[in-house]
Enzyme design. Structure first.
Site, mmCIF file in Angstrom:
data_model
loop_
_atom_site.group_PDB
_atom_site.id
_atom_site.type_symbol
_atom_site.label_atom_id
_atom_site.label_comp_id
_atom_site.label_asym_id
_atom_site.label_seq_id
_atom_site.Cartn_x
_atom_site.Cartn_y
_atom_site.Cartn_z
ATOM 1 N N THR A 58 -6.623 -0.382 9.679
ATOM 2 C CA THR A 58 -7.235 0.951 9.823
ATOM 3 C C THR A 58 -8.741 0.850 10.009
ATOM 4 O OG1 THR A 58 -7.382 1.144 7.412
ATOM 5 C CG2 THR A 58 -5.481 2.167 8.482
ATOM 6 N N TYR A 168 1.552 4.299 -2.189
ATOM 7 C CA TYR A 168 0.107 4.191 -2.417
ATOM 8 C C TYR A 168 -0.221 4.420 -3.897
ATOM 9 C CZ TYR A 168 -4.908 5.275 -1.757
ATOM 10 O OH TYR A 168 -6.274 5.301 -1.821
#
Ligand SMILES: NC(=O)c1ccc[n+]([C@@H]2O[C@H](COP(=O)([O-])OP(=O)(O)OC[C@H]3O[C@@H](n4cnc5c(N)ncnc54)[C@H](O)[C@@H]3O)[C@@H](O)[C@H]2O)c1
Length: 345
Positions: A58, A168
């Site tokens: 990312t 997450y």
């Protein structure tokens, strides 16, 4: 490629490893991402030697392009899921390696979980081998959809173990456990920052988080997508303030090793944020409402009493000021933005 680290860039030669004098390097895992690139820049500005390690999942080399000219900067392409070895002496490790936006971390949930857990373990083992202090970028997501506000560090959270955010949230919770087990049983010096929603220049335009999405949507004249009725609240911290906090935490005495909230306690509804962005950009984008994502927290606000008292942490940049700087950044990079994108708060 287990154990190997592919290096490139003008300063990533064996020379960097062998002829750095006695000065130890700082390793920034996830250093090509939004927060990591700001930390790398601060460290380089302070004259430190920096190894930026990233798999570019990312993050982007664009974020660290200017730093590559420094003799003190080295980029290494590596996935923290794989064992890590570096020849250089290292004194400090920042672990920021993990996608932070729900849209990005939900694309490959197993990889996200492994990044949080196995990646943390690999970096902890490196820290042990090097005798380095290590800081974990944990998150307000460890509090889940909190039943109390503001959230103090003692709050244990309300987290769903198997929802779409679990890879997450639970990965970050497990990583905290690993950090404290390495500290208790292997004597590592650890610091854990629970970071609340942070925004600013160098966020990816397609990042999927609410501030960057609203700004890019407004600048492109696209509808601003607000989930639910927009009454859910968030606290937004400008990146410079957050980096101050992370660096102060890294430099803090051993009795600061328990988790520390870092963020800006100012609280705004998502709808207020959308209206501010529209007013500041002068955009005529309509606001459209759509269904709330599963497990989207209703409220987020850090209690930063501990960080204020222990670190002198005091976020200074008001939301209006930070939005101005972030809008100016995205206005500057708009030429390279063309694709539509989704937004997650
Ligand atoms: N920005 C925030 O508001 C916020 C809030 C809470 C926690 N955090 C934490 O801070 C850290 C940085 O967040 P960010 O906002 O800069 O996100 P980001 O996505 O911009 O940066 C993450 C970086 O880690 C790299 N990365 C991801 N997985 C990796 C892997 N397996 N191996 C090596 N590199 C990998 C990415 O390529 C990227 O450069 C993350 O750990 C995130 O969980 C951020």
């Amino acid at each position: 490629m287990a154990g190997e680290v592919l290096a490139f860039g003008p300063n990533c030669s064996a020379e960097f490893a062998l002829h750095g004098g006695k000065e130890k390097s700082v390793l920034v895992a996830g250093g090509a991402g939004f927060l990591g690139s700001h930390i790398c820049a601060r460290l380089i500005a302070a004259g430190r030697r920096v190894i930026c390690l990233d798999n570019l999942m990312t993050g982007s080399l664009r974020n660290v392009r200017e730093l590559a000219e420094s003799r003190n900067f080295c980029f290494r392409l590596h996935d923290v899921i794989d064992p890590i070895w570096l020849d250089e002496p290292i004194s400090e490790i920042y672990n920021l390696a993990c996608p932070a936006s729900p849209e990005k971390y939900q694309r490959d949930p197993l990889h996200t979980f492994q990044t949080s857990v196995r990646g943390a373990e690999n970096l902890l083992m490196l820290a042990q081998a090097k005798g380095a202090r290590i800081l974990q970028a944990s998150t307000s997501e460890v509090y889940g959809d909190p039943e109390i506000s503001p959230q103090q560090e003692s709050y244990r959270g309300a987290v769903n173990t198997f929802g779409p955010r679990a890879c997450y949230d639970e990965g970050k919770r497990a990583a905290e456990t690993l950090f404290y087990e390495f500290s208790a049983h292997r004597g590592l010096e650890v610091r854990v920052a629970r970071i609340f929603n942070t925004y600013g220049p160098k966020m990816a335009h397609d990042d999927g988080r609410v501030v960057s999405n609203f700004i890019v949507q407004a600048l492109m004249g696209q509808p601003i997508t607000v989930y639910g009725d927009g009454s859910q609240t968030r606290s937004f911290c400008y990146v410079d303030d957050l980096v101050d906090g992370l660096m102060a935490l890294m430099a803090s005495p051993p009795d600061c090793s328990s988790p520390m909230n870092l963020g800006n306690p100012g609280e705004f509804t998502v709808l207020e944020l959308a209206q501010k962005v529209l007013a500041k950009t002068g955009s005529h984008s309509p606001i459209v409402f759509s269904a709330l994502p599963t497990d989207d927290p209703r409220q987020r606000r850090p209690d930063i009493t501990r960080a204020r008292e222990r670190l002198g942490f005091n976020p200074r940049v008001a939301l209006d000021q930070g939005l101005d700087a972030t809008i100016a950044y995205f206005s500057g990079v708009m030429g390279s933005i063309s694709e539509p994108f989704k937004q997650v708060s």
